[in-house]
Design a protein around this motif. Structure first.
Motif, PDB file in Angstrom:
ATOM      1  N   SER A  92       0.833  -1.211   0.000  1.00 63.46           N
ATOM      2  CA  SER A  92       0.000   0.000   0.000  1.00 63.46           C
ATOM      3  C   SER A  92       0.861   1.253   0.000  1.00 63.46           C
ATOM      4  O   SER A  92       0.578   2.227  -0.703  1.00 63.46           O
ATOM      5  CB  SER A  92      -0.930   0.006   1.220  1.00 63.46           C
ATOM      6  N   HIS A  97       1.765   4.172  -3.394  1.00 65.88           N
ATOM      7  CA  HIS A  97       1.413   5.583  -3.244  1.00 65.88           C
ATOM      8  C   HIS A  97       2.367   6.426  -4.084  1.00 65.88           C
ATOM      9  O   HIS A  97       3.535   6.068  -4.275  1.00 65.88           O
ATOM     10  CB  HIS A  97       1.500   5.993  -1.767  1.00 65.88           C
ATOM     11  N   TRP A  98       1.892   7.573  -4.578  1.00 66.60           N
ATOM     12  CA  TRP A  98       2.721   8.410  -5.449  1.00 66.60           C
ATOM     13  C   TRP A  98       4.020   8.856  -4.777  1.00 66.60           C
ATOM     14  O   TRP A  98       5.045   9.039  -5.446  1.00 66.60           O
ATOM     15  CB  TRP A  98       1.936   9.638  -5.913  1.00 66.60           C
ATOM     16  N   SER A 127       3.740   8.338   5.233  1.00 65.57           N
ATOM     17  CA  SER A 127       3.245   7.014   5.619  1.00 65.57           C
ATOM     18  C   SER A 127       2.334   7.102   6.834  1.00 65.57           C
ATOM     19  O   SER A 127       1.243   6.512   6.862  1.00 65.57           O
ATOM     20  CB  SER A 127       4.424   6.082   5.907  1.00 65.57           C
ATOM     21  N   GLU A 131      -0.515  10.792   5.850  1.00 68.65           N
ATOM     22  CA  GLU A 131      -1.257  10.826   4.591  1.00 68.65           C
ATOM     23  C   GLU A 131      -1.793   9.450   4.181  1.00 68.65           C
ATOM     24  O   GLU A 131      -2.961   9.307   3.839  1.00 68.65           O
ATOM     25  CB  GLU A 131      -0.360  11.389   3.476  1.00 68.65           C
ATOM     26  N   ILE A 132      -0.920   8.434   4.190  1.00 71.50           N
ATOM     27  CA  ILE A 132      -1.325   7.090   3.765  1.00 71.50           C
ATOM     28  C   ILE A 132      -2.040   6.367   4.900  1.00 71.50           C
ATOM     29  O   ILE A 132      -2.990   5.618   4.677  1.00 71.50           O
ATOM     30  CB  ILE A 132      -0.100   6.273   3.297  1.00 71.50           C
TER      31      ILE A 132
END
Length: 201
Positions: A64, A68-69, A128, A131-132
């Motif tokens: 995951s 992510h970008w 991480s 945001e994620i």
């Protein structure tokens, strides 16, 4: 064996040896993490839906984070940067432990490079964590490695006069920098436990 290490430490300031060992250890740990992350990135590129070995639950998931970008900030996987830069840090660490004295300009350049890498690692942790909202074990390992590299390089450069200033030198001579490093690690662990808690298990 113990006599050898005792003699080895007595030849130089123990504080400086700690700095060199921290630098080399961090570079070795970071390089290992970068290598594994690079392999996982290639696996995901080939089969995007693959479940990686570190995809443990809804919170701990390497795939995951890797998809992510922010994991490819420069257009290619961030782990590849580690594969290019960290062998240099390993080489510098080994050379310093062997007694090599690099020119001041070289150590200044190394300090700048390490500082940029450390800031980048902090940014990746933020992405991480905030945001994620997921954690990548190998990314966290790399973050710890960068912290050790930054701490070791900065400590070495202060002790050897590359970074000047009576206050910073006294700070390091009293080993307060090690205390600060421990506080940063403890704070990160507390933040992770406070946010994710039982989800980690």
């Amino acid at each position: 064996m113990f006599k050898f290490f005792a003699q080895w430490f007595s030849k130089q300031d123990k504080r400086q040896k700690i700095a060199e060992i921290s630098l080399l250890t961090g570079a070795g740990v970071g390089l290992l993490a970068s290598f594994i992350l690079s392999i996982e990135t290639l696996v995901l590129a080939k089969t995007p839906n693959t479940v990686l070995g570190c995809d443990l639950n809804a919170v701990i998931s390497c795939s995951s984070v890797a998809q992510h970008w922010s994991a490819s900030l420069l257009g290619f996987p961030n782990a590849f940067i580690g594969l290019m830069a960290l062998p240099v840090m390993v080489t510098i660490g080994v050379a310093l432990l062997a007694g090599t004295k690099f020119p001041r300009w070289f150590m200044v350049a190394a300090q700048i490079g390490v500082s940029i890498g450390f800031i980048f690692a902090l940014w990746m942790f933020y992405m991480s964590f905030v945001e994620i909202g997921m954690l990548c074990p190998w990314c966290l390992t790399l973050d710890v490695g960068m912290l050790l590299i930054f701490g070791g390089m900065t400590r070495y450069n202060i002790l050897t006069g590359v970074i000047t200033g009576k206050k910073v030198k006294k700070f390091v001579q009293n080993d307060y920098d090690i205390v600060l490093l421990m506080i940063i690690i403890t704070l990160a662990v507390v933040m992770i436990l406070a946010k994710f808690g039982d989800q980690l298990l």
